[in-house]
Design an enzyme around this catalytic site. Structure first.
Site, PDB file in Angstrom:
ATOM      1  CG  MET A  60      -1.973  -1.079   1.183  1.00  6.72           C
ATOM      2  SD  MET A  60      -2.975  -1.054  -0.294  1.00  6.72           S
ATOM      3  CE  MET A  60      -3.938   0.418  -0.087  1.00  6.72           C
ATOM      4  CG  ASP A  79       9.564  -0.159   4.912  1.00  6.14           C
ATOM      5  OD1 ASP A  79       9.900  -0.843   5.913  1.00  6.14           O
ATOM      6  OD2 ASP A  79       8.530  -0.403   4.269  1.00  6.14           O
ATOM      7  CE  LYS A 143      -2.062   0.238  11.064  1.00  8.44           C
ATOM      8  NZ  LYS A 143      -1.553   0.623   9.752  1.00  8.44           N
ATOM      9  CB  SER A 165      -8.016  -2.409   6.472  1.00  5.58           C
ATOM     10  OG  SER A 165      -6.873  -2.495   5.696  1.00  5.58           O
ATOM     11  CG  HIS A 186      -9.097   2.420   3.986  1.00  5.02           C
ATOM     12  ND1 HIS A 186     -10.254   1.681   3.941  1.00  5.02           N
ATOM     13  CD2 HIS A 186      -8.085   1.538   3.806  1.00  5.02           C
ATOM     14  CE1 HIS A 186      -9.951   0.415   3.726  1.00  5.02           C
ATOM     15  NE2 HIS A 186      -8.651   0.306   3.652  1.00  5.02           N
ATOM     16  CD  GLU A 198     -13.812   3.029   3.427  1.00  4.61           C
ATOM     17  OE1 GLU A 198     -14.916   2.491   3.288  1.00  4.61           O
ATOM     18  OE2 GLU A 198     -12.960   2.586   4.235  1.00  4.61           O
ATOM     19  CG  ASN A 236     -12.236  -3.396   4.645  1.00  3.04           C
ATOM     20  OD1 ASN A 236     -12.358  -4.040   3.609  1.00  3.04           O
ATOM     21  ND2 ASN A 236     -11.141  -2.731   4.940  1.00  3.04           N
TER      22      ASN A 236
HETATM   23  N1  LIG Z   1      -3.108  -5.005   1.412  1.00  2.00           N
HETATM   24  C1  LIG Z   1      -4.303  -4.457   1.227  1.00  2.00           C
HETATM   25  O1  LIG Z   1      -5.117  -4.918   0.422  1.00  2.00           O
HETATM   26  C2  LIG Z   1      -4.674  -3.207   2.017  1.00  2.00           C
HETATM   27  C3  LIG Z   1      -5.705  -2.387   1.538  1.00  2.00           C
HETATM   28  C4  LIG Z   1      -6.029  -1.207   2.242  1.00  2.00           C
HETATM   29  C5  LIG Z   1      -5.351  -0.895   3.407  1.00  2.00           C
HETATM   30  N2  LIG Z   1      -4.360  -1.722   3.855  1.00  2.00           N
HETATM   31  C6  LIG Z   1      -3.664  -1.315   5.087  1.00  2.00           C
HETATM   32  O2  LIG Z   1      -2.429  -0.699   4.719  1.00  2.00           O
HETATM   33  C7  LIG Z   1      -1.449  -0.946   5.741  1.00  2.00           C
HETATM   34  C8  LIG Z   1      -0.227  -1.588   5.097  1.00  2.00           C
HETATM   35  O3  LIG Z   1      -0.614  -2.784   4.473  1.00  2.00           O
HETATM   36  P1  LIG Z   1       0.278  -3.453   3.329  1.00  2.00           P
HETATM   37  O4  LIG Z   1      -0.597  -4.443   2.660  1.00  2.00           O
HETATM   38  O5  LIG Z   1       0.973  -2.407   2.541  1.00  2.00           O
HETATM   39  O6  LIG Z   1       1.366  -4.213   4.222  1.00  2.00           O
HETATM   40  P2  LIG Z   1       2.826  -4.687   3.786  1.00  2.00           P
HETATM   41  O7  LIG Z   1       3.176  -5.774   4.720  1.00  2.00           O
HETATM   42  O8  LIG Z   1       2.915  -4.936   2.321  1.00  2.00           O
HETATM   43  O9  LIG Z   1       3.739  -3.391   4.079  1.00  2.00           O
HETATM   44  C9  LIG Z   1       3.980  -2.883   5.358  1.00  2.00           C
HETATM   45  C10 LIG Z   1       5.339  -2.188   5.327  1.00  2.00           C
HETATM   46  O10 LIG Z   1       5.478  -1.451   6.540  1.00  2.00           O
HETATM   47  C11 LIG Z   1       6.833  -1.567   6.939  1.00  2.00           C
HETATM   48  N3  LIG Z   1       6.909  -1.274   8.363  1.00  2.00           N
HETATM   49  C12 LIG Z   1       6.429  -1.997   9.405  1.00  2.00           C
HETATM   50  N4  LIG Z   1       6.649  -1.349  10.564  1.00  2.00           N
HETATM   51  C13 LIG Z   1       7.278  -0.196  10.247  1.00  2.00           C
HETATM   52  C14 LIG Z   1       7.766   0.914  10.990  1.00  2.00           C
HETATM   53  N5  LIG Z   1       7.628   0.930  12.305  1.00  2.00           N
HETATM   54  N6  LIG Z   1       8.354   1.947  10.335  1.00  2.00           N
HETATM   55  C15 LIG Z   1       8.488   1.927   8.976  1.00  2.00           C
HETATM   56  N7  LIG Z   1       8.029   0.906   8.211  1.00  2.00           N
HETATM   57  C16 LIG Z   1       7.451  -0.130   8.835  1.00  2.00           C
HETATM   58  C17 LIG Z   1       7.213  -2.982   6.595  1.00  2.00           C
HETATM   59  O11 LIG Z   1       8.616  -3.115   6.516  1.00  2.00           O
HETATM   60  C18 LIG Z   1       6.520  -3.158   5.238  1.00  2.00           C
HETATM   61  O12 LIG Z   1       7.363  -2.793   4.168  1.00  2.00           O
HETATM   62  C19 LIG Z   1      -2.153  -1.796   6.796  1.00  2.00           C
HETATM   63  O13 LIG Z   1      -2.653  -0.974   7.793  1.00  2.00           O
HETATM   64  C20 LIG Z   1      -3.289  -2.455   5.990  1.00  2.00           C
HETATM   65  O14 LIG Z   1      -4.385  -2.825   6.793  1.00  2.00           O
HETATM   66  C21 LIG Z   1      -4.000  -2.860   3.185  1.00  2.00           C
END
Ligand SMILES: NC(=O)c1ccc[n+]([C@@H]2O[C@H](COP(=O)([O-])OP(=O)(O)OC[C@H]3O[C@@H](n4cnc5c(N)ncnc54)[C@H](O)[C@@H]3O)[C@@H](O)[C@H]2O)c1
Length: 446
Positions: A60, A79, A143, A165, A186, A198, A236
């Site tokens: 994301m 990251d 978070k 989410s 979102h 959102e 969701n």
């Molecule tokens: N995957 C989906 O379909 C989707 C859709 C909408 C929202 N989201 C939300 O988006 C967020 C991220 O999801 P994603 O699918 O991208 O996850 P992901 O696992 O692909 O990516 C998360 C990233 O965050 C990094 N990270 C973790 N802790 C960290 C920190 N303290 N500082 C800096 N970087 C850090 C990780 O190294 C990783 O690269 C979540 O809250 C998820 O619920 C996901």
């Protein structure tokens, strides 16, 4: 002349049908969203946003940073390691490469996007950002910890957004530097293709913050819908009862293919079992936990998901989930899934297409009516457009509330009556018992 005659005949066939009326409604609902004040008073001021920071460069985060950079808003991704940032940058390039392939972008666009997109492992780069979007792992403790660490780094007037989410914006705001400048933003996956954003107001979020994020979302080509905070927000919250029901049907004896077919025949872009494998069973499981804990009166637990996640069956990303990916990367039936199903099987009976359709879409409709009744969104068209843009609910049905109007609340109540033994999740809501018409002026002909 003959051509015109044929065109006239075909046009007459579609004009005035329910489908054409629904599609016209979708057009007007979409226009209405463009002018939507979104719970905002006329005094709210959108602030100028010159640069954006994105925390997390995963699926994301990379998509969000790219969406801004593509539309002229400089963005920086942060990251925990260079390898993660390299992956994020690769994803960013893939978005533009994909667009170049279909003739929608040029190598020049790629260059421009890359000059506006930077990366760092240090959050200190956020010190200049007007807006920071947090997109790290879906874990409330992590978070909140990250927000605490941002306190001394962000500009005093910066806006902090979360791409969570499901997790409560009001609750997480307490850990943010300024709860009044903390808001949900979102996006949906894949960010480059999904139009919906959102925008979730926490209890303390101020109007200017909401107005700024609404304007920013529009500036990068998205369609924002403003809503009040609740677990799962709009999309969701309404999607999860449907996904959950699919798993319950599987446990009761319906086949995966029949469940998916019932959904695609209804018009969904893919079935719920395929969708679970695509978004990841871990994501579906954790999001499901948040939502089902919040709405425990009607959410029936599906522990099979937890077992699959524990066994590392995370869906397509790990090669297997409900189905497995074959050598060509296509999903197919997996005999290794059988023991998981046997452990959780509750019945072994046959289902008609009508029953499968009712079981999948009635709980979704009831949740949609609750979102409206509770004032989470202001109007019926927010629900319908949210689901059309967020999960691909079939536009030819006009949205889930248009579907209810088409079927008629009385007929829906009768259909719900058949499933009364399944408990609260099939109990008619106030909107259904009062025979609410969601779009009183919409003409449905044919
Ligand atoms: N995957 C989906 O379909 C989707 C859709 C909408 C929202 N989201 C939300 O988006 C967020 C991220 O999801 P994603 O699918 O991208 O996850 P992901 O696992 O692909 O990516 C998360 C990233 O965050 C990094 N990270 C973790 N802790 C960290 C920190 N303290 N500082 C800096 N970087 C850090 C990780 O190294 C990783 O690269 C979540 O809250 C998820 O619920 C996901």
């Amino acid at each position: 002349d003959e051509g015109l005659k044929i065109e006239q005949e075909v046009a007459l066939e579609v004009t005035g049908t329910r489908i054409s009326s629904n599609l016209i409604s979708v057009f007007f609902m979409n226009n209405a969203l463009g002018r939507d004040p979104g719970f905002l008073p006329a005094t709210a001021n959108a602030r100028d946003v010159k640069s954006v920071g994105v925390l997390g460069s995963g699926l994301m985060g990379a998509g969000i940073a790219t969406a801004h950079a593509r539309r002229g808003v400089p963005s920086v991704m942060v990251d925990v390691g260079q390898d993660r940032l390299a992956d994020g940058l690769k994803r960013a390039c893939q978005v533009i490469e994909g667009r170049i392939k279909i003739g929608r972008a040029t190598p020049q666009d790629m260059q421009e996007m890359l000059t506006r997109l930077s990366t760092s492992t240090s959050r200190a780069v956020f010190s200049d950002a007007d807006v920071v979007v947090e997109a790290i792992t879906e874990n409330e403790t992590l978070k909140k910890l990250a927000y605490g660490e941002l306190k001394s780094l962000l500009r005093d007037d910066a806006i902090l957004c979360s791409n969570t989410s499901t997790i409560s914006i009001t609750r997480m705001a307490e850990a943010a530097p300024h709860p009044e400048r903390f808001v949900g933003m979102h996006f949906f996956y894949p960010v480059d293709r999904m139009e919906l954003v959102e925008v979730i107001r926490g209890a303390k979020t101020d109007d200017d913050t909401v107005a700024t994020i609404v304007a920013l979302a529009k500036r990068i080509g998205k369609t924002p819908i403003v809503m009040q905070d609740c677990p799962g927000f709009l999309v969701n919250r309404v999607l999860l009862p449907y996904m959950n029901e699919a798993v319950l049907l599987l446990q009761e004896g319906a086949s995966m293919d029949d469940i998916d077919k019932a959904a695609t025949k209804f018009g969904m872009p893919m079935g719920p079992i395929t969708l679970s494998d695509l978004v990841g069973l871990d994501t579906a499981y954790y999001a499901g936990q948040v939502v089902s804990t919040a709405y425990a009166d009607r959410a029936k637990p599906t522990p099979i998901l937890g077992d699959l996640v524990k066994a590392g069956r995370l869906g397509n990303k790990s090669g297997s989930g409900f189905r497995k990916l074959n050598k060509k990367g296509k999903p197919e039936a997996d005999p290794d899934f059988a023991p998981f199903l046997e452990k959780h099987r509750t019945d072994n009976r046959q289902f008609s297409l009508d029953e499968l359709t009712d079981r999948l879409f009635l709980p979704m409709l009831l949740e949609a009516t609750r979102v409206l009744e509770e004032g989470i969104v202001a109007e019926s068209h927010h629900v319908d457009m949210g689901l059309i843009l967020g999960i691909g609910f079939p536009p030819f049905r006009g949205g889930i509330l248009h579907w209810c109007d088409t079927e008629g609340a009385s007929a829906i109540a009768d259909r719900l009556g058949k499933y009364a033994s399944l408990g609260k999740r099939f109990e008619p809501t106030e909107s259904i018992t009062s025979k609410r018409v969601f779009f009183p002026r919409a003409k449905t002909v044919g």
